[in-house]
Design a protein around this motif. Structure first.
Motif, mmCIF file in Angstrom:
data_model
loop_
_atom_site.group_PDB
_atom_site.id
_atom_site.type_symbol
_atom_site.label_atom_id
_atom_site.label_comp_id
_atom_site.label_asym_id
_atom_site.label_seq_id
_atom_site.Cartn_x
_atom_site.Cartn_y
_atom_site.Cartn_z
ATOM 1 N N ASN A 431 0.825 -1.216 0.000
ATOM 2 C CA ASN A 431 0.000 0.000 0.000
ATOM 3 C C ASN A 431 0.856 1.262 0.000
ATOM 4 O OD1 ASN A 431 -2.458 -1.279 -0.135
ATOM 5 N ND2 ASN A 431 -2.819 -1.264 2.071
ATOM 6 N N MET A 432 1.942 1.250 0.768
ATOM 7 C CA MET A 432 2.824 2.424 0.786
ATOM 8 C C MET A 432 3.528 2.601 -0.550
ATOM 9 S SD MET A 432 4.533 2.558 4.593
ATOM 10 C CE MET A 432 5.212 4.193 4.271
ATOM 11 N N ARG A 433 3.971 1.477 -1.144
ATOM 12 C CA ARG A 433 4.710 1.585 -2.400
ATOM 13 C C ARG A 433 3.833 2.059 -3.554
ATOM 14 N NH1 ARG A 433 9.837 -0.933 -2.811
ATOM 15 N NH2 ARG A 433 9.765 -0.235 -4.958
ATOM 16 N N ARG A 434 2.509 1.859 -3.464
ATOM 17 C CA ARG A 434 1.650 2.305 -4.580
ATOM 18 C C ARG A 434 0.937 3.621 -4.274
ATOM 19 N NH1 ARG A 434 -3.947 -0.225 -4.567
ATOM 20 N NH2 ARG A 434 -4.328 -0.955 -2.463
ATOM 21 N N THR A 435 1.417 4.334 -3.246
ATOM 22 C CA THR A 435 0.831 5.628 -2.888
ATOM 23 C C THR A 435 1.723 6.747 -3.383
ATOM 24 O OG1 THR A 435 -0.234 4.693 -0.930
ATOM 25 C CG2 THR A 435 0.039 7.082 -0.983
ATOM 26 N N GLY A 436 1.270 7.456 -4.411
ATOM 27 C CA GLY A 436 2.075 8.532 -4.979
ATOM 28 C C GLY A 436 2.171 9.743 -4.071
ATOM 29 N N ASN A 437 1.131 10.021 -3.299
ATOM 30 C CA ASN A 437 1.112 11.183 -2.409
ATOM 31 C C ASN A 437 1.044 10.684 -0.971
ATOM 32 O OD1 ASN A 437 1.000 13.828 -1.536
ATOM 33 N ND2 ASN A 437 -1.227 13.963 -1.738
ATOM 34 N N MET A 442 4.274 15.419 6.385
ATOM 35 C CA MET A 442 4.102 15.733 7.799
ATOM 36 C C MET A 442 5.378 15.426 8.583
ATOM 37 S SD MET A 442 2.566 16.778 10.497
ATOM 38 C CE MET A 442 0.788 17.000 10.244
ATOM 39 N N ILE A 443 6.017 14.303 8.247
ATOM 40 C CA ILE A 443 7.277 13.965 8.922
ATOM 41 C C ILE A 443 8.314 15.046 8.669
ATOM 42 C CG2 ILE A 443 9.201 12.308 8.934
ATOM 43 C CD1 ILE A 443 7.121 10.128 8.314
ATOM 44 N N GLN A 444 8.417 15.490 7.427
ATOM 45 C CA GLN A 444 9.373 16.541 7.098
ATOM 46 C C GLN A 444 9.052 17.843 7.835
ATOM 47 O OE1 GLN A 444 11.905 14.889 6.150
ATOM 48 N NE2 GLN A 444 12.432 16.180 4.386
ATOM 49 N N GLY A 445 7.775 18.137 7.942
ATOM 50 C CA GLY A 445 7.383 19.334 8.688
ATOM 51 C C GLY A 445 7.775 19.228 10.149
ATOM 52 N N LEU A 446 7.524 18.093 10.763
ATOM 53 C CA LEU A 446 7.887 17.893 12.169
ATOM 54 C C LEU A 446 9.399 17.958 12.362
ATOM 55 C CD1 LEU A 446 5.429 14.956 12.980
ATOM 56 C CD2 LEU A 446 5.219 17.335 13.765
ATOM 57 N N HIS A 453 15.673 20.817 10.086
ATOM 58 C CA HIS A 453 16.293 19.912 9.124
ATOM 59 C C HIS A 453 16.014 20.289 7.676
ATOM 60 C CE1 HIS A 453 17.742 17.122 12.125
ATOM 61 N NE2 HIS A 453 16.552 17.101 12.707
ATOM 62 N N THR A 454 15.155 21.235 7.434
ATOM 63 C CA THR A 454 14.744 21.736 6.114
ATOM 64 C C THR A 454 13.859 20.732 5.382
ATOM 65 O OG1 THR A 454 16.582 20.952 4.718
ATOM 66 C CG2 THR A 454 16.917 23.009 5.949
ATOM 67 N N PHE A 455 13.254 21.215 4.306
ATOM 68 C CA PHE A 455 12.425 20.385 3.436
ATOM 69 C C PHE A 455 12.377 21.033 2.069
ATOM 70 C CE2 PHE A 455 9.656 23.300 5.759
ATOM 71 C CZ PHE A 455 8.950 23.926 4.742
ATOM 72 N N GLU A 456 11.821 20.326 1.091
ATOM 73 C CA GLU A 456 11.614 20.889 -0.243
ATOM 74 C C GLU A 456 10.139 21.224 -0.419
ATOM 75 O OE1 GLU A 456 13.786 19.055 -3.756
ATOM 76 O OE2 GLU A 456 13.975 17.438 -2.268
ATOM 77 N N ARG A 457 9.857 22.323 -1.097
ATOM 78 C CA ARG A 457 8.479 22.682 -1.435
ATOM 79 C C ARG A 457 8.126 22.071 -2.787
ATOM 80 N NH1 ARG A 457 6.451 27.789 0.870
ATOM 81 N NH2 ARG A 457 5.206 27.877 -1.046
ATOM 82 N N ILE A 458 6.879 21.633 -2.943
ATOM 83 C CA ILE A 458 6.492 21.037 -4.214
ATOM 84 C C ILE A 458 6.443 22.073 -5.330
ATOM 85 C CG2 ILE A 458 5.226 19.137 -3.140
ATOM 86 C CD1 ILE A 458 2.642 20.640 -3.680
ATOM 87 N N GLY A 467 10.462 26.076 7.406
ATOM 88 C CA GLY A 467 9.081 26.520 7.528
ATOM 89 C C GLY A 467 8.953 27.763 8.389
ATOM 90 N N PRO A 468 7.738 28.294 8.491
ATOM 91 C CA PRO A 468 7.510 29.544 9.240
ATOM 92 C C PRO A 468 7.225 29.306 10.725
ATOM 93 C CG PRO A 468 5.489 28.876 8.143
ATOM 94 C CD PRO A 468 6.531 27.856 7.779
ATOM 95 N N TRP A 469 7.630 28.146 11.243
ATOM 96 C CA TRP A 469 7.219 27.752 12.591
ATOM 97 C C TRP A 469 7.641 28.749 13.667
ATOM 98 C CZ3 TRP A 469 5.134 24.313 9.714
ATOM 99 C CH2 TRP A 469 5.884 23.549 8.803
ATOM 100 N N HIS A 470 8.850 29.307 13.501
ATOM 101 C CA HIS A 470 9.384 30.170 14.552
ATOM 102 C C HIS A 470 9.492 31.626 14.085
ATOM 103 C CE1 HIS A 470 10.101 26.499 16.713
ATOM 104 N NE2 HIS A 470 10.877 26.043 15.756
ATOM 105 N N ASN A 471 8.629 31.973 13.192
ATOM 106 C CA ASN A 471 8.639 33.343 12.677
ATOM 107 C C ASN A 471 8.061 34.272 13.746
ATOM 108 O OD1 ASN A 471 8.361 35.744 11.289
ATOM 109 N ND2 ASN A 471 7.486 34.802 9.446
#
Length: 474
Positions: A431-437, A442-446, A453-458, A467-471
């Motif tokens: 199920n995980m391997r066939r899930t494109g999205n 959420m893990i990256q956001g946390l 740790h940074t992340f990429e925006r789509i 992210g703007p968490w500590h703005n």
């Protein structure tokens, strides 16, 4: 005729020595118990090749033509290193030591370096098939220098299992590659056996079937895609009657599963390589839990027995058995997909250039996981198929047809307290391997929130941002 030395005349060593002799090769035998070696030679007196008993290591070495080739079949670890340390000062430049035990591939890498530094050659060879396979034809997976393999490939191919006339024996790459392949073979074996145990448990506890009825189901599955050595012997184990009590022997076996480490190594190395191995992991964990019988008994007393009858949750008994068969097919495909992905990751990481088709061919006969799937897998890779077997048409179609029943079985099993960790792992993995999205955003956001740790925006791929968490300007 080739003349080889063989050290370690236990069950496997004795069987393999007689196999080589039956194929016309001479074998000089050495064991700590000379009477054991003599018994093996006496039992093989009528074989085409000679079995020569040696009283010590020097006698073994003196009996062999140069350059010498010595097979070692002793327990991995300390006993093997003791034999290697004994042989190194006695051997001559270019002589070969081959380890046919269940060694960790990392230790094999170290031994290759140590033995070659002494001017000798070393092969690490995985051998599968148990004592019976060693006697009538095992599957053999070799790693080390190609020149070393050329020295012994003839007698080993003679003694190996054959699939439609083709030897299930090959060299795959340098260093510990042969033992790595055998390790992953065993990881798949763990997953396969756990799935069989889980379907047995559903038939026994969920459907109320006795061992004889369960044996008949396993035997019927040999007529379809599940045709394999492990299903074949599962039927025989379930059908066997204890001569002492006239009860099914399966009902008298203590439910504590043993292990020798190769399944655990498979999981560890898969994690290091970043490859999914959830079915192997579920199988190893299930064995770990099974080992604590006292703890499980205490838990049952406190919480009540877990499995309950499934009634009509899967329809009639025959409908339930059909669902079980399809669920097993889907899970078995997932186990092979994971196993070959680990092999591909290792090949790339260690520059081994593993031939995945050749690995599948070597596993088609002689080994414990031999099944009709392996001929299909070799065909996929021979045809230049994608390294993800799930995308090959034959396995894609099989998964499309059987996954709904895997989902139905796992759902019903969980609802009724059945033990289905490997089947559950297969479904979750697929199920995980066939899930494109996925939900990894959420893990990256946390991760970014608590650790920056940074992340990429789509909408801006390739750029690492926060992210703007500590703005604090809000």
């Amino acid at each position: 005729m080739t003349h080889l030395g063989l050290i370690g005349v236990g069950v496997m060593g004795a069987s393999f020595a007689q196999n080589l002799a039956e194929n016309g090769h001479a074998v000089s035998l050495l064991d700590r118990d000379i009477s054991k070696a003599q018994a093996v030679a006496d039992a093989g007196a009528d074989l085409a090749g000679d079995l020569i008993v040696c009283e010590d290591a020097q006698a073994l070495i003196n009996s062999l033509p140069q350059p010498r080739s010595i097979l070692v079949l002793v327990p991995a670890g300390g006993p093997l290193d003791t034999v290697i340390d004994m042989l190194i000062p006695l051997l001559s430049q270019g002589d070969l030591i081959a380890d046919l035990g269940n060694s960790n591939y990392l230790k094999t890498q170290e031994r290759v370096a140590r033995v070659e530094a002494a001017g000798l050659q070393f092969l690490g060879m995985g051998i599968s098939g148990g004592a019976k396979g060693a006697r009538i034809g095992p599957s053999i997976m070799a790693g080390g220098s190609k020149d070393s393999w050329a020295r012994v490939q003839g007698p080993l191919r003679d003694a190996s299992a054959k699939f439609e006339g083709e030897a299930c024996c090959n060299w795959f790459g340098p260093g510990g590659s042969g033992h790595f392949i055998k390790m992953i073979h065993n990881g798949i074996e763990y997953a396969d056996m756990q799935q069989i145990a889980e379907t047995y448990g559903i038939m026994r506890d969920g459907l109320g079937m006795d061992a004889t009825e369960i044996a008949a189901v396993f035997k019927s599955w040999m007529k379809g895609p599940l045709n394999s050595y492990l299903i074949e012997i599962a039927a025989e184990v379930a059908a066997a009657i204890d001569p002492k009590t006239s009860q099914p022997i399966l009902d008298l076996i203590l439910d504590k599963a043993g292990q020798k480490g190769t399944g655990r190594w498979s999981v560890i190395e898969a994690l290091h390589l970043g490859a999914p191995a959830s079915l192997m992991m579920a199988a190893v964990e299930a064995r770990n839990i099974s080992a604590n019988k006292e703890g499980r008994t205490e838990m049952q007393a406190a919480f009540g027995a877990s499995p309950v009858a499934m009634g009509a949750a899967l329809g009639s008994r025959q409908e339930a058995i059909d669902i079980l068969e399809n669920a097993m097919i889907a899970a078995k495909v997932c186990a092979y997909v994971q196993g070959f992905e680990v092999l591909k990751r290792a090949s790339d990481a260690f520059s081994w250039d593993l031939d995945l088709a050749a690995i599948a061919r070597v596993w088609r006969a002689g080994c414990i996981i031999r099944s009709v799937f392996l001929d299909e897998i070799s065909g996929v890779f021979d045809a230049g198929g994608h390294s993800n077997l799930a995308l090959a048409p034959i396995f894609r179609d099989r998964l499309m047809a059987t996954t709904p029943d895997l989902q139905r079985l796992v759902g019903a099993g969980v609802m009724h307290g059945q033990q289905v960790p490997a089947l559950f792992a297969a479904l979750g993995y697929h199920n995980m391997r066939r899930t494109g999205n996925s939900t990894a955003n959420m893990i990256q956001g946390l991760r970014d929130y608590f650790g920056a740790h940074t992340f990429e925006r789509i909408d801006d791929l390739g750029q690492a941002v926060n992210g703007p968490w500590h703005n604090t300007s809000k």
